[in-house]
Structures are given as C-alpha cells and as structure tokens.
Design a protein around this motif. Structure first.
Motif, PDB file in Angstrom:
ATOM      1  N   SER A   1       0.820  -1.216   0.000  1.00 18.61           N
ATOM      2  CA  SER A   1       0.000   0.000   0.000  1.00 18.61           C
ATOM      3  C   SER A   1       0.852   1.264   0.000  1.00 18.61           C
ATOM      4  O   SER A   1       1.915   1.329   0.640  1.00 18.61           O
ATOM      5  CB  SER A   1      -0.922   0.015   1.213  1.00 18.61           C
ATOM      6  OG  SER A   1      -1.822  -1.072   1.171  1.00 18.61           O
ATOM      7  N   GLY A   2       0.377   2.290  -0.711  1.00 21.29           N
ATOM      8  CA  GLY A   2       1.084   3.563  -0.750  1.00 21.29           C
ATOM      9  C   GLY A   2       0.427   4.510  -1.740  1.00 21.29           C
ATOM     10  O   GLY A   2      -0.602   4.191  -2.347  1.00 21.29           O
ATOM     11  N   ARG A   3       1.035   5.667  -1.922  1.00 22.89           N
ATOM     12  CA  ARG A   3       0.544   6.645  -2.894  1.00 22.89           C
ATOM     13  C   ARG A   3       1.300   6.454  -4.202  1.00 22.89           C
ATOM     14  O   ARG A   3       2.527   6.431  -4.215  1.00 22.89           O
ATOM     15  CB  ARG A   3       0.714   8.077  -2.375  1.00 22.89           C
ATOM     16  CG  ARG A   3      -0.289   8.426  -1.286  1.00 22.89           C
ATOM     17  CD  ARG A   3      -0.290   9.915  -0.963  1.00 22.89           C
ATOM     18  NE  ARG A   3      -1.416  10.257  -0.105  1.00 22.89           N
ATOM     19  CZ  ARG A   3      -2.620  10.617  -0.522  1.00 22.89           C
ATOM     20  NH1 ARG A   3      -2.851  10.691  -1.833  1.00 22.89           N
ATOM     21  NH2 ARG A   3      -3.586  10.895   0.313  1.00 22.89           N
TER      22      ARG A   3
ATOM     23  N   PHE B   1       5.723   4.213  -5.687  1.00 27.79           N
ATOM     24  CA  PHE B   1       4.802   4.106  -4.549  1.00 27.79           C
ATOM     25  C   PHE B   1       5.488   4.644  -3.299  1.00 27.79           C
ATOM     26  O   PHE B   1       6.619   4.243  -2.972  1.00 27.79           O
ATOM     27  CB  PHE B   1       4.408   2.648  -4.303  1.00 27.79           C
ATOM     28  CG  PHE B   1       3.553   2.046  -5.376  1.00 27.79           C
ATOM     29  CD1 PHE B   1       2.171   2.058  -5.270  1.00 27.79           C
ATOM     30  CD2 PHE B   1       4.127   1.464  -6.506  1.00 27.79           C
ATOM     31  CE1 PHE B   1       1.382   1.500  -6.264  1.00 27.79           C
ATOM     32  CE2 PHE B   1       3.346   0.899  -7.494  1.00 27.79           C
ATOM     33  CZ  PHE B   1       1.965   0.916  -7.378  1.00 27.79           C
ATOM     34  N   VAL B   2       4.810   5.525  -2.592  1.00 24.93           N
ATOM     35  CA  VAL B   2       5.324   6.092  -1.349  1.00 24.93           C
ATOM     36  C   VAL B   2       4.431   5.634  -0.204  1.00 24.93           C
ATOM     37  O   VAL B   2       3.212   5.851  -0.225  1.00 24.93           O
ATOM     38  CB  VAL B   2       5.358   7.633  -1.398  1.00 24.93           C
ATOM     39  CG1 VAL B   2       5.817   8.203  -0.058  1.00 24.93           C
ATOM     40  CG2 VAL B   2       6.279   8.108  -2.512  1.00 24.93           C
ATOM     41  N   SER B   3       5.045   4.988   0.790  1.00 28.27           N
ATOM     42  CA  SER B   3       4.307   4.504   1.959  1.00 28.27           C
ATOM     43  C   SER B   3       5.013   4.973   3.223  1.00 28.27           C
ATOM     44  O   SER B   3       6.239   4.837   3.336  1.00 28.27           O
ATOM     45  CB  SER B   3       4.236   2.973   1.955  1.00 28.27           C
ATOM     46  OG  SER B   3       3.678   2.507   3.167  1.00 28.27           O
TER      47      SER B   3
ATOM     48  N   GLY C   1      11.497   5.236   2.403  1.00 29.18           N
ATOM     49  CA  GLY C   1      11.635   5.713   1.034  1.00 29.18           C
ATOM     50  C   GLY C   1      10.674   5.005   0.100  1.00 29.18           C
ATOM     51  O   GLY C   1      10.051   3.990   0.459  1.00 29.18           O
ATOM     52  N   PRO C   2      10.538   5.492  -1.131  1.00 35.22           N
ATOM     53  CA  PRO C   2       9.602   4.904  -2.088  1.00 35.22           C
ATOM     54  C   PRO C   2      10.123   3.595  -2.660  1.00 35.22           C
ATOM     55  O   PRO C   2      11.321   3.325  -2.649  1.00 35.22           O
ATOM     56  CB  PRO C   2       9.506   5.970  -3.185  1.00 35.22           C
ATOM     57  CG  PRO C   2      10.834   6.664  -3.128  1.00 35.22           C
ATOM     58  CD  PRO C   2      11.228   6.680  -1.676  1.00 35.22           C
ATOM     59  N   TYR C   3       9.198   2.781  -3.174  1.00 34.10           N
ATOM     60  CA  TYR C   3       9.585   1.627  -3.975  1.00 34.10           C
ATOM     61  C   TYR C   3       8.960   1.795  -5.359  1.00 34.10           C
ATOM     62  O   TYR C   3       8.117   2.672  -5.580  1.00 34.10           O
ATOM     63  CB  TYR C   3       9.155   0.320  -3.308  1.00 34.10           C
ATOM     64  CG  TYR C   3       7.686  -0.023  -3.411  1.00 34.10           C
ATOM     65  CD1 TYR C   3       7.197  -0.795  -4.456  1.00 34.10           C
ATOM     66  CD2 TYR C   3       6.772   0.407  -2.440  1.00 34.10           C
ATOM     67  CE1 TYR C   3       5.850  -1.111  -4.558  1.00 34.10           C
ATOM     68  CE2 TYR C   3       5.423   0.097  -2.536  1.00 34.10           C
ATOM     69  CZ  TYR C   3       4.973  -0.663  -3.590  1.00 34.10           C
ATOM     70  OH  TYR C   3       3.637  -0.965  -3.698  1.00 34.10           O
TER      71      TYR C   3
ATOM     72  N   GLN D   1      -2.340  11.357 -10.439  1.00 35.49           N
ATOM     73  CA  GLN D   1      -1.046  11.162  -9.807  1.00 35.49           C
ATOM     74  C   GLN D   1      -1.165  11.280  -8.278  1.00 35.49           C
ATOM     75  O   GLN D   1      -2.069  11.940  -7.761  1.00 35.49           O
ATOM     76  CB  GLN D   1      -0.041  12.200 -10.317  1.00 35.49           C
ATOM     77  CG  GLN D   1       0.248  12.115 -11.811  1.00 35.49           C
ATOM     78  CD  GLN D   1       1.233  10.994 -12.146  1.00 35.49           C
ATOM     79  OE1 GLN D   1       1.422  10.050 -11.391  1.00 35.49           O
ATOM     80  NE2 GLN D   1       1.881  11.115 -13.300  1.00 35.49           N
ATOM     81  N   ASN D   2      -0.231  10.621  -7.599  1.00 31.03           N
ATOM     82  CA  ASN D   2      -0.147  10.690  -6.138  1.00 31.03           C
ATOM     83  C   ASN D   2      -1.442  10.247  -5.462  1.00 31.03           C
ATOM     84  O   ASN D   2      -1.877  10.804  -4.466  1.00 31.03           O
ATOM     85  CB  ASN D   2       0.219  12.107  -5.679  1.00 31.03           C
ATOM     86  CG  ASN D   2       0.716  12.140  -4.243  1.00 31.03           C
ATOM     87  OD1 ASN D   2       1.419  11.235  -3.790  1.00 31.03           O
ATOM     88  ND2 ASN D   2       0.357  13.186  -3.519  1.00 31.03           N
ATOM     89  N   ARG D   3      -2.058   9.227  -6.019  1.00 34.26           N
ATOM     90  CA  ARG D   3      -3.318   8.751  -5.443  1.00 34.26           C
ATOM     91  C   ARG D   3      -3.050   7.566  -4.524  1.00 34.26           C
ATOM     92  O   ARG D   3      -2.129   6.777  -4.751  1.00 34.26           O
ATOM     93  CB  ARG D   3      -4.294   8.353  -6.542  1.00 34.26           C
ATOM     94  CG  ARG D   3      -3.905   7.125  -7.333  1.00 34.26           C
ATOM     95  CD  ARG D   3      -4.969   6.795  -8.376  1.00 34.26           C
ATOM     96  NE  ARG D   3      -4.650   5.593  -9.131  1.00 34.26           N
ATOM     97  CZ  ARG D   3      -5.007   4.359  -8.761  1.00 34.26           C
ATOM     98  NH1 ARG D   3      -5.688   4.174  -7.630  1.00 34.26           N
ATOM     99  NH2 ARG D   3      -4.700   3.320  -9.504  1.00 34.26           N
ATOM    100  N   PRO D   4      -3.830   7.410  -3.459  1.00 32.70           N
ATOM    101  CA  PRO D   4      -3.639   6.276  -2.551  1.00 32.70           C
ATOM    102  C   PRO D   4      -4.080   4.964  -3.206  1.00 32.70           C
ATOM    103  O   PRO D   4      -5.099   4.905  -3.888  1.00 32.70           O
ATOM    104  CB  PRO D   4      -4.531   6.620  -1.352  1.00 32.70           C
ATOM    105  CG  PRO D   4      -5.553   7.569  -1.883  1.00 32.70           C
ATOM    106  CD  PRO D   4      -4.891   8.324  -3.001  1.00 32.70           C
ATOM    107  N   CYS D   5      -3.285   3.918  -3.009  1.00 31.27           N
ATOM    108  CA  CYS D   5      -3.586   2.586  -3.531  1.00 31.27           C
ATOM    109  C   CYS D   5      -3.420   1.568  -2.415  1.00 31.27           C
ATOM    110  O   CYS D   5      -2.455   1.633  -1.646  1.00 31.27           O
ATOM    111  CB  CYS D   5      -2.639   2.222  -4.682  1.00 31.27           C
ATOM    112  SG  CYS D   5      -2.864   3.197  -6.167  1.00 31.27           S
ATOM    113  N   ARG D   6      -4.329   0.626  -2.378  1.00 34.25           N
ATOM    114  CA  ARG D   6      -4.279  -0.413  -1.357  1.00 34.25           C
ATOM    115  C   ARG D   6      -3.606  -1.673  -1.880  1.00 34.25           C
ATOM    116  O   ARG D   6      -3.692  -1.994  -3.064  1.00 34.25           O
ATOM    117  CB  ARG D   6      -5.686  -0.745  -0.871  1.00 34.25           C
ATOM    118  CG  ARG D   6      -6.410   0.413  -0.197  1.00 34.25           C
ATOM    119  CD  ARG D   6      -7.828   0.023   0.169  1.00 34.25           C
ATOM    120  NE  ARG D   6      -8.605  -0.317  -1.016  1.00 34.25           N
ATOM    121  CZ  ARG D   6      -9.801  -0.875  -0.996  1.00 34.25           C
ATOM    122  NH1 ARG D   6     -10.370  -1.174   0.162  1.00 34.25           N
ATOM    123  NH2 ARG D   6     -10.443  -1.142  -2.119  1.00 34.25           N
TER     124      ARG D   6
END
Length: 245
Positions: free
Chosen positions: A107-109, A156-158, A163-165, A185-190
């Motif tokens: 999960s992340g943006r 993805f930023v969590s 840091g991002p992956y 862009q920069n939307r939350p994803c589960r």
C-alpha cells in the motif's frame, strides 16, 4: 499459489495448446479473474502473474543482467541516472498465457512517469517466452529488450517504508499499450488493488530500496511462477522479529 515452472505449464498452459489463437488473444488473454485481496504490512506481494526471471540485491550502478559485455543496471532499468539506493529487485516475465492485470504489491501513494523511448520500435520478447515455455528455463542472453523497450515507472510512497519503492512495466514489441486504470497522480492505492494492465506483453520488475531500519528477504525460488496479489515475493524483517515460517 506459487508453482514450479513445470507445474504451471502442466496445469495452466498445456490444456490450452489446441485452442484457436483468436480465442486465446481475444478472450483468454484479456481475462481478469476475481481474487481475494491479501493485506499484510510485512509482505510485498507479486505485482504481476509470471515467471521469476531474476532476484537480485544490487547497487544502483551494478548490473542486473550482462548481455554481450553490456551492463544493464538499476539506473538503466528506471531510466534515472540519479537513482542512488541499493535495492532488492525481482523481475517477473509475463507470458502470453498469463493474466496481464497488475496489482499493488504494498500500500502507498502512486505516481507514474513514462520515460522517453530509446528507439522507435520495441524489441521482441519471443525468444525469452520460447525459452520458458519450450526449454523450461529463461535465457537472459535474449533479454536485449531490457535496454531498449518502452516502459512505465510506477513510484509508490508509503509511510511504513524508508523511502519509495517502484514497479517497472516493460512493454513487448507487440504491446498495444500500458493502461493505468486511474490517471490521477499521487493517489492512494491499497495492497492487492488492480492499478494497471499491459496488453500483449511483457515484464514487470519490483524494486525495493534497502533500509537500515529493517531487512528484506526473498520468499520464492527463481524461475517459479507467481500470481499477482496472491503470492508473497518479499518479507520485511524488523529488528528482533526474525523470519516467520
């Protein structure tokens, strides 16, 4: 559930050998089966269905693959000469028989970018596919497409990570398009959510930077077959927690 390459070929591919190519390309290829959504903050799940070509931990300027003396580095893969993180990388090759819907491994943006193409035409991946389906082994010597082909870099930023992956989508020659399901862009994803599809291709790489706060360990054997959102690829190991069975 993860299978050996031979088990996957026996159970999923051989029963389809006599089906018409038109049916395979127009119906079977575009399938999107319902799957349970797994949530685990200590696991990166597979972002794509396919065969694990390689699993590496590399510095950004070290080769993931060497072809005819030429080094394919993490900076080359991400098309980012400033990328400076030592990272764990898992490469997943999607054959014609795989589901081509990609899912969020952790999960992340999500933000994405489409680097400028290196060449006008993508290089074919048929030799790699033939090696997997006919020879039961990948031939990384045929992976010239890694240097040349168009790609989408998903970042993805969590808050849970240091840091991002990244999830890297690499297109085949006959690919029609990489299709994000949401263009924001920069939307939350589960975790486990569908986020994109590659039509008529290709390869997906998971890139996770190493951290001083936790360890990362591979969970599957190279050359096994995994399913997106179902099979765990990488475990986060917290200090003092040890490895779970």
């Amino acid at each position: 559930m993860a299978k050996t390459l031979e088990e996957w070929l026996d159970s999923e591919v051989r029963p389809l050998r006599n089906k018409p190519v038109r049916w395979l390309s127009e119906f079977y290829f575009l399938r999107d089966p319902a799957r349970p959504r797994h949530v685990d903050p200590e696991i990166f799940f597979a972002p794509a269905d396919g065969v694990l070509l390689y699993q590496r931990t590399v510095n950004p300027d070290e080769p993931l693959v060497e072809l005819k003396g030429r080094r394919y580095t993490l900076q080359d893969a991400l098309r980012d000469p400033d990328y400076d993180r030592q990272s764990l990388v898992v490469g997943i090759f999607m054959t014609f028989y795989d589901v081509h819907v990609n899912r969020v491994p952790y999960s992340g943006r999500l933000s994405y970018r489409v680097p400028e193409p290196v060449e006008t035409h993508n290089h074919p991946m048929l030799d790699m596919e033939h090696g997997l389906l006919a020879e039961l082994r990948p031939d990384l010597g045929t992976a010239e497409y890694l240097f040349r082909n168009q790609r989408v870099v998903n970042r993805f930023v969590s808050p849970a990570l240091d840091g991002p992956y990244h999830v890297l989508q690499i297109a085949d020659r006959d690919v029609r398009c990489v299709i994000p399901f949401d263009l924001r862009q920069n939307r939350p994803c589960r975790q486990g959510e569908r986020f994109s599809q590659i039509r008529y291709g290709s390869q997906v790489d998971l890139v996770v930077p190493l951290s001083a706060r936790y360890g990362l360990e591979f969970l599957q054997a190279e050359h096994s077959h995994v399913e997106a959102g179902v099979d765990p690829l990488v475990r986060i190991v917290r200090p003092g927690a040890g490895s779970r069975p």
